[in-house]
Design a protein around this motif. Sequence first.
Motif, PDB file in Angstrom:
ATOM      1  N   LEU A 191       6.363   3.038 -10.800  1.00  0.00           N
ATOM      2  CA  LEU A 191       6.713   2.741  -9.405  1.00  0.00           C
ATOM      3  C   LEU A 191       5.531   3.042  -8.478  1.00  0.00           C
ATOM      4  CD1 LEU A 191       9.059   1.916  -7.443  1.00  0.00           C
ATOM      5  CD2 LEU A 191       9.432   4.355  -7.118  1.00  0.00           C
ATOM      6  N   ILE A 192       4.898   4.193  -8.676  1.00  0.00           N
ATOM      7  CA  ILE A 192       3.741   4.578  -7.858  1.00  0.00           C
ATOM      8  C   ILE A 192       2.598   3.578  -8.042  1.00  0.00           C
ATOM      9  CG2 ILE A 192       1.979   6.346  -7.505  1.00  0.00           C
ATOM     10  CD1 ILE A 192       4.105   8.410  -8.438  1.00  0.00           C
ATOM     11  N   ARG A 193       2.362   3.195  -9.285  1.00  0.00           N
ATOM     12  CA  ARG A 193       1.245   2.291  -9.604  1.00  0.00           C
ATOM     13  C   ARG A 193       1.487   0.866  -9.135  1.00  0.00           C
ATOM     14  NH1 ARG A 193       1.281   1.202 -15.640  1.00  0.00           N
ATOM     15  NH2 ARG A 193       2.850  -0.283 -14.912  1.00  0.00           N
ATOM     16  N   ASP A 194       2.689   0.337  -9.392  1.00  0.00           N
ATOM     17  CA  ASP A 194       2.956  -1.088  -9.163  1.00  0.00           C
ATOM     18  C   ASP A 194       3.415  -1.407  -7.749  1.00  0.00           C
ATOM     19  OD1 ASP A 194       2.309  -1.339 -11.813  1.00  0.00           O
ATOM     20  OD2 ASP A 194       4.370  -1.567 -12.529  1.00  0.00           O
ATOM     21  N   PHE A 195       4.081  -0.458  -7.092  1.00  0.00           N
ATOM     22  CA  PHE A 195       4.644  -0.732  -5.765  1.00  0.00           C
ATOM     23  C   PHE A 195       4.356   0.424  -4.808  1.00  0.00           C
ATOM     24  CE2 PHE A 195       7.440  -2.779  -8.949  1.00  0.00           C
ATOM     25  CZ  PHE A 195       7.081  -4.093  -8.686  1.00  0.00           C
ATOM     26  N   PRO A 196       3.081   0.594  -4.438  1.00  0.00           N
ATOM     27  CA  PRO A 196       2.721   1.724  -3.578  1.00  0.00           C
ATOM     28  C   PRO A 196       3.419   1.711  -2.224  1.00  0.00           C
ATOM     29  CG  PRO A 196       0.885   0.174  -3.832  1.00  0.00           C
ATOM     30  CD  PRO A 196       1.915  -0.203  -4.837  1.00  0.00           C
ATOM     31  N   TYR A 197       3.714   0.528  -1.687  1.00  0.00           N
ATOM     32  CA  TYR A 197       4.409   0.496  -0.398  1.00  0.00           C
ATOM     33  C   TYR A 197       5.827   1.037  -0.548  1.00  0.00           C
ATOM     34  CZ  TYR A 197       6.412  -0.950   4.022  1.00  0.00           C
ATOM     35  OH  TYR A 197       7.051  -0.940   5.240  1.00  0.00           O
ATOM     36  N   GLU A 198       6.532   0.600  -1.570  1.00  0.00           N
ATOM     37  CA  GLU A 198       7.888   1.119  -1.809  1.00  0.00           C
ATOM     38  C   GLU A 198       7.835   2.631  -2.019  1.00  0.00           C
ATOM     39  OE1 GLU A 198      10.337  -1.055  -1.390  1.00  0.00           O
ATOM     40  OE2 GLU A 198       8.709  -2.480  -1.100  1.00  0.00           O
ATOM     41  N   TYR A 199       6.822   3.065  -2.784  1.00  0.00           N
ATOM     42  CA  TYR A 199       6.719   4.498  -3.051  1.00  0.00           C
ATOM     43  C   TYR A 199       6.468   5.285  -1.771  1.00  0.00           C
ATOM     44  CZ  TYR A 199       5.271   9.012  -4.726  1.00  0.00           C
ATOM     45  OH  TYR A 199       5.180  10.361  -4.915  1.00  0.00           O
ATOM     46  N   SER A 200       5.718   4.727  -0.839  1.00  0.00           N
ATOM     47  CA  SER A 200       5.387   5.452   0.394  1.00  0.00           C
ATOM     48  C   SER A 200       6.632   5.815   1.205  1.00  0.00           C
ATOM     49  CB  SER A 200       4.433   4.625   1.262  1.00  0.00           C
ATOM     50  OG  SER A 200       5.087   3.488   1.810  1.00  0.00           O
ATOM     51  N   ILE A 201       7.717   5.078   1.000  1.00  0.00           N
ATOM     52  CA  ILE A 201       8.962   5.364   1.732  1.00  0.00           C
ATOM     53  C   ILE A 201       9.592   6.674   1.245  1.00  0.00           C
ATOM     54  CG2 ILE A 201      11.286   4.484   2.257  1.00  0.00           C
ATOM     55  CD1 ILE A 201      10.159   1.650   1.829  1.00  0.00           C
ATOM     56  N   TYR A 202       9.344   7.032  -0.009  1.00  0.00           N
ATOM     57  CA  TYR A 202       9.990   8.207  -0.605  1.00  0.00           C
ATOM     58  C   TYR A 202       9.599   9.518   0.068  1.00  0.00           C
ATOM     59  CZ  TYR A 202      12.030   5.646  -4.541  1.00  0.00           C
ATOM     60  OH  TYR A 202      12.777   4.794  -5.322  1.00  0.00           O
ATOM     61  N   LYS A 203       8.516   9.531   0.836  1.00  0.00           N
ATOM     62  CA  LYS A 203       8.102  10.780   1.491  1.00  0.00           C
ATOM     63  C   LYS A 203       8.727  10.958   2.866  1.00  0.00           C
ATOM     64  CE  LYS A 203       3.870   8.756   3.401  1.00  0.00           C
ATOM     65  NZ  LYS A 203       2.417   8.692   3.291  1.00  0.00           N
ATOM     66  N   GLU A 204       9.409   9.914   3.382  1.00  0.00           N
ATOM     67  CA  GLU A 204      10.041  10.042   4.693  1.00  0.00           C
ATOM     68  C   GLU A 204      11.192  11.041   4.610  1.00  0.00           C
ATOM     69  OE1 GLU A 204      10.973   6.308   6.526  1.00  0.00           O
ATOM     70  OE2 GLU A 204       9.139   5.353   5.789  1.00  0.00           O
ATOM     71  N   LYS A 205      11.348  11.847   5.636  1.00  0.00           N
ATOM     72  CA  LYS A 205      12.287  12.964   5.558  1.00  0.00           C
ATOM     73  C   LYS A 205      13.678  12.634   6.100  1.00  0.00           C
ATOM     74  CE  LYS A 205       8.625  16.443   5.762  1.00  0.00           C
ATOM     75  NZ  LYS A 205       8.036  17.572   6.510  1.00  0.00           N
TER      76      LYS A 205
END
Length: 394
Positions: A191-205
Amino acid sequence: MNNILKLIIIVFLVYSTVIYANENIFNITSQPNIGAKSYILIDYNTGIILTEKNSNETQKPASLVKIMTSYVIGKALVKGKLHRNDIVTVGKNAWATGNDEFNGSSLMFLKIGDHISVKNLIKGIILQSGNDACVAIAEYISGNQNNFVNLMNFYAKKIGLKNTNFKNVHGLDEEGQYTSAKDIAIMGKCLIRDFPYEYSIYKEKYFTFNHISQKNRNLLLWDKTLNVDGIKTGHTENAGYNIIASAIKNNMRLIVVILGDKTEQDRKKNSKKLLNWGFETFRTINPIKKYQKIATIPILYGKHSYVRIGIKHNVFLTILKNQEKKIKILYHIKNNKIFAPIHRNQILGHLTFMINNHIIGYYPLIALENIPKGNVFVCFLDYIRLLLSKWIHQ
């Protein structure tokens, strides 16, 4: 080559045999004691397992299933089958009040007939862990949940999951649905490698929908001693407390997975303990960049007499701290005579990184440029050189 690293280079211009040592190069006697059913800690860049317990044993995934839901959504977005601004109409299957299985579970609190954008549904899945949001988007993409689950299992096999089977899109316990700590780690890495934009959402609080604000359940995001930027927690009565978390320190990214911990606080404490231990014990180094010139080797019958060689991808190595001086590089060329034409990315040999006769990295050596065949005069001179070489070595 990175001059900071004092690496010993051993060059072979013929075929060579590398002996694999049985010893563990890390040779670590003291490791964290974690009471969960299973866990794993890996280096994201190399995939090396730093420590694990029962990491291939099957467990119930709970909401960690949503990582694969995110992965399938990412694939649909990339292929143009889905757009972030698409508007989804919520059907009865995504309505919590009408579905007993959703009672007491994580929800986005959708209602029948709601019109909601794909981008908000994605946030509802990732940040609110909304089981109803998973159903709504699965039906929008695939027509029904079963078709979407088939996609989840298809991609699970494609990325190499060995001990995982999905039965639903949200992760509530169901017979025949299982995973392993190792598979979850692979899923998170992909997920981190293939879809960095999707992964970036996971850090929102936080995420607010319909005036209902919910907090990300990954408590490590609030920990100021770690740079955690994702990814997901999960819990059911049968699964226990699950987590996959990723953190970065000194250009090193680690991924930790814990399945079946006892409490929410244990989950947080133990995942933090594993991450800190990993950062304190290991380093990730990047001694060679992709397409960096490593050396030049002679060729025959070419427009140029040498070709530059390198590696197609960045080289990452996981080592114990202060272990750089022990690294050896074995540089192998397939043949002692290379003939033009040479094509860019053509494999000409391989590069092996070793510590104490133990292989820690193995990469193909490629041509960094095209070398066309030389003119008649060049080819004639090289032909004479070959004849002389054979005569001298007789």
